[in-house]
Design a protein around this motif. Structure first.
Motif, PDB file in Angstrom:
ATOM      1  N   ALA A  75       4.273  -6.982   1.504  1.00  0.00           N
ATOM      2  CA  ALA A  75       5.472  -7.708   1.933  1.00  0.00           C
ATOM      3  C   ALA A  75       5.340  -8.217   3.365  1.00  0.00           C
ATOM      4  O   ALA A  75       5.981  -9.196   3.743  1.00  0.00           O
ATOM      5  N   SER A  76       4.498  -7.589   4.168  1.00  0.00           N
ATOM      6  CA  SER A  76       4.334  -8.005   5.567  1.00  0.00           C
ATOM      7  C   SER A  76       3.615  -9.338   5.700  1.00  0.00           C
ATOM      8  O   SER A  76       3.633  -9.950   6.771  1.00  0.00           O
ATOM      9  N   PHE A  77       2.975  -9.809   4.623  1.00  0.00           N
ATOM     10  CA  PHE A  77       2.296 -11.103   4.658  1.00  0.00           C
ATOM     11  C   PHE A  77       3.033 -12.128   3.793  1.00  0.00           C
ATOM     12  O   PHE A  77       2.442 -13.065   3.297  1.00  0.00           O
ATOM     13  N   GLU A  78       4.319 -11.934   3.618  1.00  0.00           N
ATOM     14  CA  GLU A  78       5.118 -12.898   2.874  1.00  0.00           C
ATOM     15  C   GLU A  78       6.458 -13.063   3.561  1.00  0.00           C
ATOM     16  O   GLU A  78       6.984 -12.120   4.152  1.00  0.00           O
ATOM     17  N   TYR A  79       7.009 -14.253   3.486  1.00  0.00           N
ATOM     18  CA  TYR A  79       8.288 -14.517   4.122  1.00  0.00           C
ATOM     19  C   TYR A  79       9.366 -13.608   3.534  1.00  0.00           C
ATOM     20  O   TYR A  79       9.473 -13.459   2.316  1.00  0.00           O
ATOM     21  N   PRO A  80      10.192 -12.997   4.386  1.00  0.00           N
ATOM     22  CA  PRO A  80      11.273 -12.142   3.878  1.00  0.00           C
ATOM     23  C   PRO A  80      12.349 -12.970   3.190  1.00  0.00           C
ATOM     24  O   PRO A  80      12.706 -14.059   3.647  1.00  0.00           O
ATOM     25  N   ARG A  81      12.823 -12.472   2.067  1.00  0.00           N
ATOM     26  CA  ARG A  81      13.875 -13.132   1.289  1.00  0.00           C
ATOM     27  C   ARG A  81      14.962 -12.109   0.996  1.00  0.00           C
ATOM     28  O   ARG A  81      14.710 -11.121   0.287  1.00  0.00           O
ATOM     29  N   SER A  82      16.162 -12.342   1.490  1.00  0.00           N
ATOM     30  CA  SER A  82      17.259 -11.407   1.228  1.00  0.00           C
ATOM     31  C   SER A  82      17.732 -11.474  -0.215  1.00  0.00           C
ATOM     32  O   SER A  82      18.399 -10.557  -0.697  1.00  0.00           O
ATOM     33  N   ASP A  83      17.375 -12.559  -0.923  1.00  0.00           N
ATOM     34  CA  ASP A  83      17.789 -12.739  -2.310  1.00  0.00           C
ATOM     35  C   ASP A  83      16.629 -12.569  -3.287  1.00  0.00           C
ATOM     36  O   ASP A  83      16.647 -13.119  -4.388  1.00  0.00           O
ATOM     37  N   LEU A  84      15.618 -11.791  -2.900  1.00  0.00           N
ATOM     38  CA  LEU A  84      14.455 -11.576  -3.761  1.00  0.00           C
ATOM     39  C   LEU A  84      14.872 -10.789  -5.005  1.00  0.00           C
ATOM     40  O   LEU A  84      15.478  -9.719  -4.891  1.00  0.00           O
ATOM     41  N   PRO A  85      14.550 -11.259  -6.206  1.00  0.00           N
ATOM     42  CA  PRO A  85      14.903 -10.515  -7.415  1.00  0.00           C
ATOM     43  C   PRO A  85      14.209  -9.157  -7.470  1.00  0.00           C
ATOM     44  O   PRO A  85      13.093  -8.989  -6.960  1.00  0.00           O
ATOM     45  N   GLY A  86      14.850  -8.200  -8.107  1.00  0.00           N
ATOM     46  CA  GLY A  86      14.260  -6.871  -8.239  1.00  0.00           C
ATOM     47  C   GLY A  86      13.012  -6.836  -9.083  1.00  0.00           C
ATOM     48  O   GLY A  86      12.223  -5.881  -9.007  1.00  0.00           O
ATOM     49  N   SER A  87      12.790  -7.863  -9.887  1.00  0.00           N
ATOM     50  CA  SER A  87      11.600  -7.909 -10.741  1.00  0.00           C
ATOM     51  C   SER A  87      10.339  -8.280  -9.966  1.00  0.00           C
ATOM     52  O   SER A  87       9.229  -8.171 -10.498  1.00  0.00           O
ATOM     53  N   VAL A  88      10.505  -8.717  -8.713  1.00  0.00           N
ATOM     54  CA  VAL A  88       9.358  -9.082  -7.878  1.00  0.00           C
ATOM     55  C   VAL A  88       8.962  -7.896  -7.013  1.00  0.00           C
ATOM     56  O   VAL A  88       9.780  -7.360  -6.269  1.00  0.00           O
ATOM     57  N   ARG A  89       7.703  -7.502  -7.118  1.00  0.00           N
ATOM     58  CA  ARG A  89       7.219  -6.350  -6.350  1.00  0.00           C
ATOM     59  C   ARG A  89       5.893  -6.692  -5.682  1.00  0.00           C
ATOM     60  O   ARG A  89       5.063  -7.407  -6.248  1.00  0.00           O
ATOM     61  N   PHE A  90       5.693  -6.165  -4.509  1.00  0.00           N
ATOM     62  CA  PHE A  90       4.440  -6.351  -3.776  1.00  0.00           C
ATOM     63  C   PHE A  90       3.546  -5.138  -4.034  1.00  0.00           C
ATOM     64  O   PHE A  90       3.953  -4.005  -3.784  1.00  0.00           O
ATOM     65  N   VAL A  91       2.342  -5.400  -4.532  1.00  0.00           N
ATOM     66  CA  VAL A  91       1.450  -4.300  -4.917  1.00  0.00           C
ATOM     67  C   VAL A  91       0.206  -4.228  -4.039  1.00  0.00           C
ATOM     68  O   VAL A  91      -0.661  -3.387  -4.265  1.00  0.00           O
ATOM     69  N   GLY A  92       0.119  -5.091  -3.028  1.00  0.00           N
ATOM     70  CA  GLY A  92      -1.045  -5.072  -2.150  1.00  0.00           C
ATOM     71  C   GLY A  92      -2.135  -6.002  -2.647  1.00  0.00           C
ATOM     72  O   GLY A  92      -2.119  -6.459  -3.794  1.00  0.00           O
ATOM     73  N   PRO A  93      -3.093  -6.307  -1.784  1.00  0.00           N
ATOM     74  CA  PRO A  93      -4.165  -7.236  -2.166  1.00  0.00           C
ATOM     75  C   PRO A  93      -5.107  -6.616  -3.191  1.00  0.00           C
ATOM     76  O   PRO A  93      -5.351  -5.412  -3.179  1.00  0.00           O
ATOM     77  N   LEU A  94      -5.610  -7.462  -4.063  1.00  0.00           N
ATOM     78  CA  LEU A  94      -6.590  -7.028  -5.053  1.00  0.00           C
ATOM     79  C   LEU A  94      -7.960  -7.451  -4.543  1.00  0.00           C
ATOM     80  O   LEU A  94      -8.314  -8.633  -4.578  1.00  0.00           O
ATOM     81  N   LEU A  95      -8.720  -6.502  -4.049  1.00  0.00           N
ATOM     82  CA  LEU A  95      -9.982  -6.801  -3.384  1.00  0.00           C
ATOM     83  C   LEU A  95     -11.144  -6.734  -4.369  1.00  0.00           C
ATOM     84  O   LEU A  95     -11.118  -5.979  -5.338  1.00  0.00           O
ATOM     85  N   ALA A  96     -12.163  -7.539  -4.078  1.00  0.00           N
ATOM     86  CA  ALA A  96     -13.354  -7.517  -4.918  1.00  0.00           C
ATOM     87  C   ALA A  96     -13.998  -6.133  -4.848  1.00  0.00           C
ATOM     88  O   ALA A  96     -14.030  -5.497  -3.793  1.00  0.00           O
ATOM     89  N   PRO A  97     -14.505  -5.636  -5.995  1.00  0.00           N
ATOM     90  CA  PRO A  97     -15.121  -4.298  -5.992  1.00  0.00           C
ATOM     91  C   PRO A  97     -16.398  -4.278  -5.169  1.00  0.00           C
ATOM     92  O   PRO A  97     -17.048  -5.304  -4.940  1.00  0.00           O
ATOM     93  N   SER A  98     -16.769  -3.102  -4.708  1.00  0.00           N
ATOM     94  CA  SER A  98     -17.998  -2.945  -3.933  1.00  0.00           C
ATOM     95  C   SER A  98     -19.219  -3.285  -4.785  1.00  0.00           C
ATOM     96  O   SER A  98     -19.255  -3.018  -5.984  1.00  0.00           O
ATOM     97  N   ARG A  99     -20.213  -3.881  -4.136  1.00  0.00           N
ATOM     98  CA  ARG A  99     -21.443  -4.252  -4.824  1.00  0.00           C
ATOM     99  C   ARG A  99     -22.497  -3.180  -4.576  1.00  0.00           C
ATOM    100  O   ARG A  99     -23.101  -3.096  -3.508  1.00  0.00           O
ATOM    101  N   ALA A 100     -22.741  -2.356  -5.581  1.00  0.00           N
ATOM    102  CA  ALA A 100     -23.734  -1.291  -5.442  1.00  0.00           C
ATOM    103  C   ALA A 100     -25.150  -1.844  -5.407  1.00  0.00           C
ATOM    104  O   ALA A 100     -26.073  -1.206  -4.884  1.00  0.00           O
ATOM    105  N   ASP A 101     -25.350  -3.050  -5.941  1.00  0.00           N
ATOM    106  CA  ASP A 101     -26.692  -3.621  -6.051  1.00  0.00           C
ATOM    107  C   ASP A 101     -27.033  -4.564  -4.899  1.00  0.00           C
ATOM    108  O   ASP A 101     -27.972  -5.339  -4.985  1.00  0.00           O
ATOM    109  N   PHE A 102     -26.285  -4.509  -3.801  1.00  0.00           N
ATOM    110  CA  PHE A 102     -26.496  -5.447  -2.710  1.00  0.00           C
ATOM    111  C   PHE A 102     -27.793  -5.156  -1.971  1.00  0.00           C
ATOM    112  O   PHE A 102     -28.023  -4.047  -1.492  1.00  0.00           O
TER     113      PHE A 102
END
Length: 440
Positions: free
Chosen positions: A222-249
């Motif tokens: 939520a800290s990287f999105e504009y605050p909305r006082s009228d945000l619906p309850g169905s909208v949730r912030f779950v954090g960034p989805l990062l690429a998995p680590s590359r074990a074969d690098f």
């Protein structure tokens, strides 16, 4: 064990996050079916999910877009090109997308359908009786476009305002610009829905993408999105989805030089708008060539163009097709990017400040959020000059406030684990749906 149907618009930035979710759900023991373009088949099967390709009418690679839709490039403006894409790439895909979902659901009793923001084939289901469809969850893979009394019209890249004057501005813009800029697109969506026997969208099509699904899970904090006082309850912030680590690098032989005391600047044009390196990579390499305290790493997302060969580069620059972000970004001090949502969130998750030059799709809005957060600079153009880039990079490196804000976002992002939160939200939704069905 639950059953999940994951459907994704056939663009890498849309498909890859959905495949990460598929893999996580499979590892939890759930049965997953992936539905997208056929060229993602091997990647989808590698997650452990089953796979069904799109209908041939929409089954093509993103590099074919201009060949498939040559009229797009003939449009008189960037906005006209955007509207053309919304109508003919997204709205017109609803019918074959819906048909594909129904074919799968005929033999795959899904507990929920998961889609990326722009997959519109679920619109007819969402507009029909709730008891005739599974739960539908949308994954926010780019900046949240939902209209609000606290935000300016999406696409203007203006900062939010919740003052009385600001809300008057916002309401007027949202009301007038929706019709003036996208009225024809709205009518096109509703026309396609009518042909499918569905009712018209109850609100602006971009807002409907967020509000119609049972859940909308936004891939940032939520800290990287504009605050909305009228945000619906169905909208949730779950954090960034990062690429998995590359074990074969296997790091290149010059890798130790990234720790030699010079500042490391990464420049990238992402996976879609990377055909012309003169837009961002070339000017960045040129701008920073004179700085002995900086080394530049450019990733092209594809073959390195001849004009960026090692023999033609300054001594402090390297250009490579790809490097895994989980290995590279911890060594980066500043990033120059065209504003891809995944790249921006990944950089901020590691406290890397950004200079953003985005002019296409929703990238100006992502750039505006970077500037609003204080974690970087909005260059406000898709093709900045070398001087603009050089000045911005020096500010990022020399002014500690940018890195301080980026590090604050990093700490906030660290409170989340997107895959875990998505799985928990799906489990809770399944329990709620089961309770409602039992009561009925």
């Amino acid at each position: 064990m639950a059953r999940y149907l994951i459907a994704a618009t056939a663009l890498p930035g849309h498909v890859l996050p959905m495949l990460a979710i598929a893999q996580h759900l499979v590892r939890q023991g759930h049965e997953v079916q992936v539905h997208t373009a056929g060229h993602f088949r091997e990647q989808a099967l590698a997650t452990g999910a089953s796979f069904t390709a799109f209908d041939p009418s929409i089954d093509f690679e993103h590099q074919e877009l201009d060949r498939r839709f040559p009229q797009r490039l003939q449009q008189p403006s960037a906005h006209a090109q955007l509207c053309f894409g919304l109508k003919h790439f997204f709205a017109d895909a609803m019918a074959p997308q819906l048909a594909g979902l129904r074919r799968i659901l005929a033999h795959f009793d899904a507990d929920a359908i998961l889609v990326d923001t722009m997959f519109c084939g679920t619109f007819p289901l969402l507009l029909g009786p709730r008891e005739e469809r599974p739960a539908i969850v949308a994954i926010g893979i780019s900046a949240l476009a939902l209209s609000s009394q606290d935000t300016a019209f999406f696409g203007t890249a203006l900062p939010p305002s919740s003052t009385a004057e600001g809300r008057i501005r916002n309401q007027a813009m949202n009301r007038n610009l929706q019709q003036a800029m996208f009225g024809d697109v709205q009518r096109h969506f509703n026309g396609e829905l009518a042909r499918l026997g569905a009712q018209a969208l109850p609100r602006f099509f971009i807002d409907a993408m967020v509000t119609l699904p049972d859940l909308y899970l936004q891939l940032t904090s939520a800290s990287f999105e504009y605050p909305r006082s009228d945000l619906p309850g169905s909208v949730r912030f779950v954090g960034p989805l990062l690429a998995p680590s590359r074990a074969d690098f296997n790091p290149p032989d010059w890798w130790p030089e990234l720790d030699d005391g010079r500042s490391v600047v990464l420049v990238t044009q992402g996976t879609l708008a990377n055909q012309n390196p003169a837009q961002l990579i070339g000017p960045t390499v040129q701008a920073l060539a004179r700085f002995d305290d900086i080394q530049v790493i450019a990733t092209t997302g594809g073959p390195v163009p001849p004009g960026l060969s090692a023999a033609m580069l300054p001594a402090n620059a390297r250009v490579v097709p790809f490097l895994p972000y989980d290995r590279l970004l911890p060594k980066v001090h500043a990033m120059v990017t065209n504003g891809g949502y995944g790249s921006v969130n990944h950089a901020l998750s590691l406290g890397v400040p950004l200079a953003v030059a985005g002019a296409t799709e929703e990238k100006p809005e992502i750039a505006a959020r970077v500037a609003w957060s204080g974690a970087g600079i909005n260059l406000a153009t898709g093709q900045p000059s070398a001087r603009q880039i050089g000045d911005a990079v020096r500010k990022l490196l020399d002014n500690p406030s940018y890195r301080q804000r980026a590090r604050a976002l990093r700490l906030d992002f660290a409170r989340h684990h997107a895959l875990t939160e998505i799985a928990s939200a799906l489990a809770a939704l399944r329990e709620t749906s089961s309770a409602i069905a039992e009561f009925a």
